[in-house]
Design a protein around this motif. Structure first.
Motif, mmCIF file in Angstrom:
data_model
loop_
_atom_site.group_PDB
_atom_site.id
_atom_site.type_symbol
_atom_site.label_atom_id
_atom_site.label_comp_id
_atom_site.label_asym_id
_atom_site.label_seq_id
_atom_site.Cartn_x
_atom_site.Cartn_y
_atom_site.Cartn_z
ATOM 1 N N SER A 21 -13.084 -11.404 -7.942
ATOM 2 C CA SER A 21 -13.537 -10.774 -9.351
ATOM 3 C C SER A 21 -12.466 -10.079 -9.889
ATOM 4 O O SER A 21 -11.413 -9.740 -8.953
ATOM 5 N N TYR A 22 -12.116 -9.960 -11.248
ATOM 6 C CA TYR A 22 -11.161 -8.919 -11.857
ATOM 7 C C TYR A 22 -11.256 -7.712 -11.157
ATOM 8 O O TYR A 22 -10.133 -6.945 -11.025
ATOM 9 N N PHE A 23 -12.487 -6.946 -10.828
ATOM 10 C CA PHE A 23 -12.525 -5.797 -10.550
ATOM 11 C C PHE A 23 -11.859 -5.606 -8.985
ATOM 12 O O PHE A 23 -11.109 -4.570 -8.690
ATOM 13 N N VAL A 24 -12.102 -6.693 -8.124
ATOM 14 C CA VAL A 24 -11.350 -6.627 -6.767
ATOM 15 C C VAL A 24 -9.944 -6.599 -6.941
ATOM 16 O O VAL A 24 -9.111 -6.137 -6.232
ATOM 17 N N LYS A 25 -9.575 -7.716 -7.678
ATOM 18 C CA LYS A 25 -8.175 -7.664 -8.173
ATOM 19 C C LYS A 25 -7.553 -6.499 -8.597
ATOM 20 O O LYS A 25 -6.192 -6.074 -8.098
ATOM 21 N N ILE A 26 -7.987 -5.732 -9.517
ATOM 22 C CA ILE A 26 -7.643 -4.468 -10.013
ATOM 23 C C ILE A 26 -7.472 -3.189 -8.903
ATOM 24 O O ILE A 26 -6.569 -2.727 -8.597
ATOM 25 N N VAL A 27 -8.695 -3.410 -8.209
ATOM 26 C CA VAL A 27 -8.440 -2.379 -6.847
ATOM 27 C C VAL A 27 -7.499 -2.763 -6.054
ATOM 28 O O VAL A 27 -6.625 -1.862 -5.407
ATOM 29 N N ALA A 28 -7.169 -3.838 -5.713
ATOM 30 C CA ALA A 28 -6.358 -4.459 -4.841
ATOM 31 C C ALA A 28 -4.747 -4.252 -5.144
ATOM 32 O O ALA A 28 -4.122 -3.934 -4.336
ATOM 33 N N SER A 29 -4.765 -4.148 -6.645
ATOM 34 C CA SER A 29 -3.330 -3.853 -7.028
ATOM 35 C C SER A 29 -3.062 -2.122 -6.951
ATOM 36 O O SER A 29 -1.921 -2.249 -6.357
ATOM 37 N N PHE A 30 -4.115 -1.609 -7.093
ATOM 38 C CA PHE A 30 -3.924 -0.066 -6.724
ATOM 39 C C PHE A 30 -3.764 0.042 -5.544
ATOM 40 O O PHE A 30 -2.689 1.029 -5.175
ATOM 41 N N TYR A 31 -4.399 -0.215 -4.577
ATOM 42 C CA TYR A 31 -4.284 -0.217 -3.210
ATOM 43 C C TYR A 31 -3.054 -0.515 -2.625
ATOM 44 O O TYR A 31 -2.275 0.159 -1.924
ATOM 45 N N HIS A 32 -2.388 -1.768 -3.126
ATOM 46 C CA HIS A 32 -1.033 -2.263 -2.953
ATOM 47 C C HIS A 32 0.070 -1.168 -3.160
ATOM 48 O O HIS A 32 0.884 -1.014 -2.606
ATOM 49 N N PHE A 33 -0.338 -0.742 -4.579
ATOM 50 C CA PHE A 33 0.783 0.252 -5.041
ATOM 51 C C PHE A 33 0.848 1.444 -4.262
ATOM 52 O O PHE A 33 1.911 1.886 -3.927
ATOM 53 N N ILE A 34 -0.361 1.989 -3.767
ATOM 54 C CA ILE A 34 -0.612 3.187 -3.255
ATOM 55 C C ILE A 34 0.240 2.891 -1.468
ATOM 56 O O ILE A 34 1.103 3.794 -0.933
ATOM 57 N N LEU A 35 -0.086 1.837 -1.137
ATOM 58 C CA LEU A 35 0.590 1.438 0.510
ATOM 59 C C LEU A 35 1.963 1.438 0.163
ATOM 60 O O LEU A 35 2.968 1.808 1.412
ATOM 61 N N VAL A 36 2.599 0.624 -0.693
ATOM 62 C CA VAL A 36 4.045 0.583 -1.016
ATOM 63 C C VAL A 36 4.623 2.076 -1.161
ATOM 64 O O VAL A 36 5.605 2.192 -0.384
ATOM 65 N N GLN A 37 4.113 2.657 -1.882
ATOM 66 C CA GLN A 37 4.725 3.746 -2.162
ATOM 67 C C GLN A 37 4.620 4.706 -0.971
ATOM 68 O O GLN A 37 5.908 5.347 -0.619
ATOM 69 N N THR A 38 3.761 4.786 -0.102
ATOM 70 C CA THR A 38 3.603 5.522 0.937
ATOM 71 C C THR A 38 4.701 4.991 2.031
ATOM 72 O O THR A 38 5.481 5.673 2.706
ATOM 73 N N LEU A 39 4.623 3.652 2.279
ATOM 74 C CA LEU A 39 5.862 3.024 3.268
ATOM 75 C C LEU A 39 7.121 3.375 2.697
ATOM 76 O O LEU A 39 7.899 3.772 3.479
ATOM 77 N N ALA A 40 7.523 3.377 1.393
ATOM 78 C CA ALA A 40 8.798 4.005 1.015
ATOM 79 C C ALA A 40 9.113 5.286 1.410
ATOM 80 O O ALA A 40 10.179 5.629 1.744
ATOM 81 N N ILE A 41 7.856 6.058 1.110
ATOM 82 C CA ILE A 41 8.283 7.708 1.591
ATOM 83 C C ILE A 41 8.564 7.963 3.088
ATOM 84 O O ILE A 41 9.414 8.585 3.593
ATOM 85 N N PHE A 42 7.604 7.021 3.892
ATOM 86 C CA PHE A 42 8.125 7.178 5.333
ATOM 87 C C PHE A 42 9.321 6.776 5.734
ATOM 88 O O PHE A 42 9.942 6.888 6.727
ATOM 89 N N MET A 43 9.594 5.261 5.287
ATOM 90 C CA MET A 43 11.169 4.798 5.524
ATOM 91 C C MET A 43 12.065 6.021 4.970
ATOM 92 O O MET A 43 13.269 5.584 5.571
ATOM 93 N N GLY A 44 12.027 6.540 3.968
ATOM 94 C CA GLY A 44 13.071 7.367 3.701
ATOM 95 C C GLY A 44 13.279 8.538 4.529
ATOM 96 O O GLY A 44 14.285 9.136 4.999
ATOM 97 N N ILE A 45 12.088 9.060 5.059
ATOM 98 C CA ILE A 45 12.145 10.055 6.206
ATOM 99 C C ILE A 45 12.474 9.482 7.296
ATOM 100 O O ILE A 45 13.439 10.054 8.048
ATOM 101 N N PHE A 46 12.316 8.242 7.668
ATOM 102 C CA PHE A 46 12.797 7.650 8.899
ATOM 103 C C PHE A 46 14.202 7.512 8.871
ATOM 104 O O PHE A 46 15.164 7.466 9.851
ATOM 105 N N CYS A 47 14.723 7.036 7.655
ATOM 106 C CA CYS A 47 16.151 6.916 7.477
ATOM 107 C C CYS A 47 16.796 8.250 7.642
ATOM 108 O O CYS A 47 18.191 8.242 7.793
ATOM 109 N N GLN A 48 16.294 9.353 7.187
ATOM 110 C CA GLN A 48 17.025 10.668 7.246
ATOM 111 C C GLN A 48 17.218 11.034 8.717
ATOM 112 O O GLN A 48 18.204 11.608 9.087
ATOM 113 N N ALA A 49 16.259 10.661 9.612
ATOM 114 C CA ALA A 49 16.183 11.012 10.877
ATOM 115 C C ALA A 49 17.228 10.103 11.705
ATOM 116 O O ALA A 49 17.601 10.508 12.693
#
Length: 96
Positions: A21-49
């Motif tokens: 459904s459209y509702f599942v697709k929009i929630v999946a889109s937000f989940y993907h957004f949050i997951l990618v942002q979190t991964l990018a922050i952790f990668m930034g920390i890892f790259c500094q270390a």
């Protein structure tokens, strides 16, 4: 998205419980957004270390991807707002 749960528009967005459904697709889109942002922050920390060209490339790629996902998620939110707005105008015309 969860604010729609109590309204009539939720029944249209959820498409009667359809798995894709459209509702599942929009929630999946937000989940993907949050997951990618979190991964990018952790990668930034890892790259500094651990300064290594390969890690830096992966961290830069993750950051660029995260920045590109943000407008896509905003566009999805805008499309949802258009659907809700259209549904409200249809309901208003039916009442008249």
């Amino acid at each position: 998205m969860l604010a729609f749960a109590g309204s009539k528009i939720f029944t249209y967005l959820s498409e009667e419980g359809k798995k894709q459904s459209y509702f599942v697709k929009i929630v999946a889109s937000f989940y993907h957004f949050i997951l990618v942002q979190t991964l990018a922050i952790f990668m930034g920390i890892f790259c500094q270390a651990y300064a290594w060209v390969g890690f830096n490339f992966l961290g830069y790629w993750a950051m660029c991807y995260a920045l590109l996902v943000a407008p896509a998620t905003a566009a999805q939110l805008f499309n949802t707002a258009r659907i809700v707005n259209t549904a409200a105008s249809i309901g208003k015309n039916d009442a008249e």
